[in-house]
Design a protein around this motif. Sequence first.
Motif, PDB file in Angstrom:
ATOM      1  N   THR B  20       0.845  -1.192   0.000  1.00 42.17           N
ATOM      2  CA  THR B  20       0.000   0.000   0.000  1.00 42.17           C
ATOM      3  C   THR B  20       0.876   1.235   0.000  1.00 42.17           C
ATOM      4  O   THR B  20       1.792   1.358   0.810  1.00 42.17           O
ATOM      5  CB  THR B  20      -0.919   0.015   1.232  1.00 42.17           C
ATOM      6  OG1 THR B  20      -1.762  -1.147   1.210  1.00 42.17           O
ATOM      7  CG2 THR B  20      -1.795   1.263   1.218  1.00 42.17           C
ATOM      8  N   LEU B  21       0.582   2.146  -0.928  1.00 44.91           N
ATOM      9  CA  LEU B  21       1.241   3.446  -0.953  1.00 44.91           C
ATOM     10  C   LEU B  21       0.354   4.435  -0.192  1.00 44.91           C
ATOM     11  O   LEU B  21      -0.857   4.496  -0.414  1.00 44.91           O
ATOM     12  CB  LEU B  21       1.436   3.930  -2.394  1.00 44.91           C
ATOM     13  CG  LEU B  21       2.591   3.351  -3.198  1.00 44.91           C
ATOM     14  CD1 LEU B  21       2.401   1.856  -3.444  1.00 44.91           C
ATOM     15  CD2 LEU B  21       2.723   4.081  -4.532  1.00 44.91           C
ATOM     16  N   GLN B  22       0.992   5.188   0.674  1.00 43.04           N
ATOM     17  CA  GLN B  22       0.252   6.117   1.511  1.00 43.04           C
ATOM     18  C   GLN B  22       0.415   7.550   1.005  1.00 43.04           C
ATOM     19  O   GLN B  22       1.469   7.939   0.497  1.00 43.04           O
ATOM     20  CB  GLN B  22       0.759   6.043   2.958  1.00 43.04           C
ATOM     21  CG  GLN B  22       0.763   4.650   3.563  1.00 43.04           C
ATOM     22  CD  GLN B  22      -0.627   4.155   3.893  1.00 43.04           C
ATOM     23  OE1 GLN B  22      -1.613   4.883   3.798  1.00 43.04           O
ATOM     24  NE2 GLN B  22      -0.710   2.881   4.297  1.00 43.04           N
ATOM     25  N   CYS B  23      -0.631   8.338   1.156  1.00 47.52           N
ATOM     26  CA  CYS B  23      -0.603   9.741   0.752  1.00 47.52           C
ATOM     27  C   CYS B  23      -1.433  10.545   1.732  1.00 47.52           C
ATOM     28  O   CYS B  23      -2.537  10.133   2.101  1.00 47.52           O
ATOM     29  CB  CYS B  23      -1.157   9.900  -0.654  1.00 47.52           C
ATOM     30  SG  CYS B  23      -1.275  11.619  -1.211  1.00 47.52           S
ATOM     31  N   ALA B  24      -0.911  11.691   2.132  1.00 52.47           N
ATOM     32  CA  ALA B  24      -1.646  12.601   3.012  1.00 52.47           C
ATOM     33  C   ALA B  24      -1.393  14.038   2.576  1.00 52.47           C
ATOM     34  O   ALA B  24      -0.288  14.382   2.145  1.00 52.47           O
ATOM     35  CB  ALA B  24      -1.217  12.402   4.459  1.00 52.47           C
ATOM     36  N   GLN B  25      -2.434  14.870   2.689  1.00 52.03           N
ATOM     37  CA  GLN B  25      -2.288  16.289   2.354  1.00 52.03           C
ATOM     38  C   GLN B  25      -2.826  17.139   3.504  1.00 52.03           C
ATOM     39  O   GLN B  25      -3.786  16.749   4.171  1.00 52.03           O
ATOM     40  CB  GLN B  25      -2.992  16.622   1.029  1.00 52.03           C
ATOM     41  CG  GLN B  25      -4.429  16.177   0.916  1.00 52.03           C
ATOM     42  CD  GLN B  25      -5.453  17.199   1.354  1.00 52.03           C
ATOM     43  OE1 GLN B  25      -5.132  18.368   1.598  1.00 52.03           O
ATOM     44  NE2 GLN B  25      -6.714  16.778   1.474  1.00 52.03           N
ATOM     45  N   ASP B  26      -2.187  18.282   3.695  1.00 54.60           N
ATOM     46  CA  ASP B  26      -2.583  19.157   4.801  1.00 54.60           C
ATOM     47  C   ASP B  26      -3.097  20.491   4.285  1.00 54.60           C
ATOM     48  O   ASP B  26      -3.052  21.501   5.016  1.00 54.60           O
ATOM     49  CB  ASP B  26      -1.415  19.344   5.770  1.00 54.60           C
ATOM     50  CG  ASP B  26      -0.209  20.008   5.129  1.00 54.60           C
ATOM     51  OD1 ASP B  26       0.820  20.141   5.809  1.00 54.60           O
ATOM     52  OD2 ASP B  26      -0.292  20.382   3.936  1.00 54.60           O
ATOM     53  N   MET B  27      -3.592  20.528   3.059  1.00 55.27           N
ATOM     54  CA  MET B  27      -4.080  21.763   2.450  1.00 55.27           C
ATOM     55  C   MET B  27      -5.606  21.861   2.492  1.00 55.27           C
ATOM     56  O   MET B  27      -6.181  22.763   1.877  1.00 55.27           O
ATOM     57  CB  MET B  27      -3.566  21.865   1.009  1.00 55.27           C
ATOM     58  CG  MET B  27      -2.057  22.002   0.945  1.00 55.27           C
ATOM     59  SD  MET B  27      -1.418  22.029  -0.743  1.00 55.27           S
ATOM     60  CE  MET B  27      -1.553  20.305  -1.150  1.00 55.27           C
ATOM     61  N   ASN B  28      -6.241  20.924   3.174  1.00 51.37           N
ATOM     62  CA  ASN B  28      -7.698  20.902   3.295  1.00 51.37           C
ATOM     63  C   ASN B  28      -8.390  20.770   1.931  1.00 51.37           C
ATOM     64  O   ASN B  28      -9.498  21.279   1.741  1.00 51.37           O
ATOM     65  CB  ASN B  28      -8.216  22.148   4.027  1.00 51.37           C
ATOM     66  CG  ASN B  28      -9.586  21.918   4.631  1.00 51.37           C
ATOM     67  OD1 ASN B  28      -9.907  20.822   5.089  1.00 51.37           O
ATOM     68  ND2 ASN B  28     -10.405  22.961   4.633  1.00 51.37           N
ATOM     69  N   HIS B  29      -7.721  20.084   1.005  1.00 54.34           N
ATOM     70  CA  HIS B  29      -8.312  19.861  -0.306  1.00 54.34           C
ATOM     71  C   HIS B  29      -9.323  18.730  -0.255  1.00 54.34           C
ATOM     72  O   HIS B  29      -9.137  17.742   0.451  1.00 54.34           O
ATOM     73  CB  HIS B  29      -7.224  19.514  -1.324  1.00 54.34           C
ATOM     74  CG  HIS B  29      -6.384  20.672  -1.704  1.00 54.34           C
ATOM     75  ND1 HIS B  29      -5.185  20.523  -2.387  1.00 54.34           N
ATOM     76  CD2 HIS B  29      -6.556  22.002  -1.529  1.00 54.34           C
ATOM     77  CE1 HIS B  29      -4.664  21.716  -2.609  1.00 54.34           C
ATOM     78  NE2 HIS B  29      -5.478  22.631  -2.087  1.00 54.34           N
TER      79      HIS B  29
END
Lengths: 113, 112
Positions: B20-29
Amino acid sequence: GENVEQHPSTLSVQEGDSAVIKCTYSDSASNYFPWYKQELGKRPQLIIDIRSNVGEKKDQRIAVTLNKTAKHFSLHITETQPEDSAVYFCAASRTGTASKLTFGTGTRLQVTL
Amino acid sequence: NAGVTQTPKFQVLKTGQSMTLQCAQDMNHNSMYWYRQDPGMGLRLIYYSASEGTTDKGEVPNGYNVSRLNKREFSLRLESAAPSQTSVYFCASSETWTEKLFFGSGTQLSVL
């Protein structure tokens, strides 16, 4: 669906010269055309975009032109510098959502001293 | 403000393994995407999530599954890796109903 062709695949220019990358698209309803720059080993980043209601847009040394009749658009870089060396991707979509973006295959620009 | 963060940066798998590749964003998109980048092929959309709780197939979804865990996180799973899945994978995010993509730094995956 949309098909975007990009030329050339590689381009080498001397520092200070201009560089031009061209893209053609197939869907006449496309109206948003961004350009992304990807430096070696880095993430793609948006550098300029144009919508179909204008024919040209400039941002310092870079400009994009659009010919809706011929369905092609181009990226122009003037006074090239070594930091312009990268892969450039064009894309096209109908306005509204990035999920509809179709990317070109990329142009590797090398600026030599 | 980290933007879009992907893990891992590099991975080598054997044929048939899963990961599993993980991705997280902190721009509230609201919208998030998974692309693969292959030489001479540009960026191709695998799956996207227009908002939390929704996922949709992109151009090349076969062999992949995704999960939108919450608004911040969007994972990509390879259940049984194949050599054809050797590629560089990019996660991206965007605001709702806009076209500007913010990319992560990529995951270079090799399947032997």
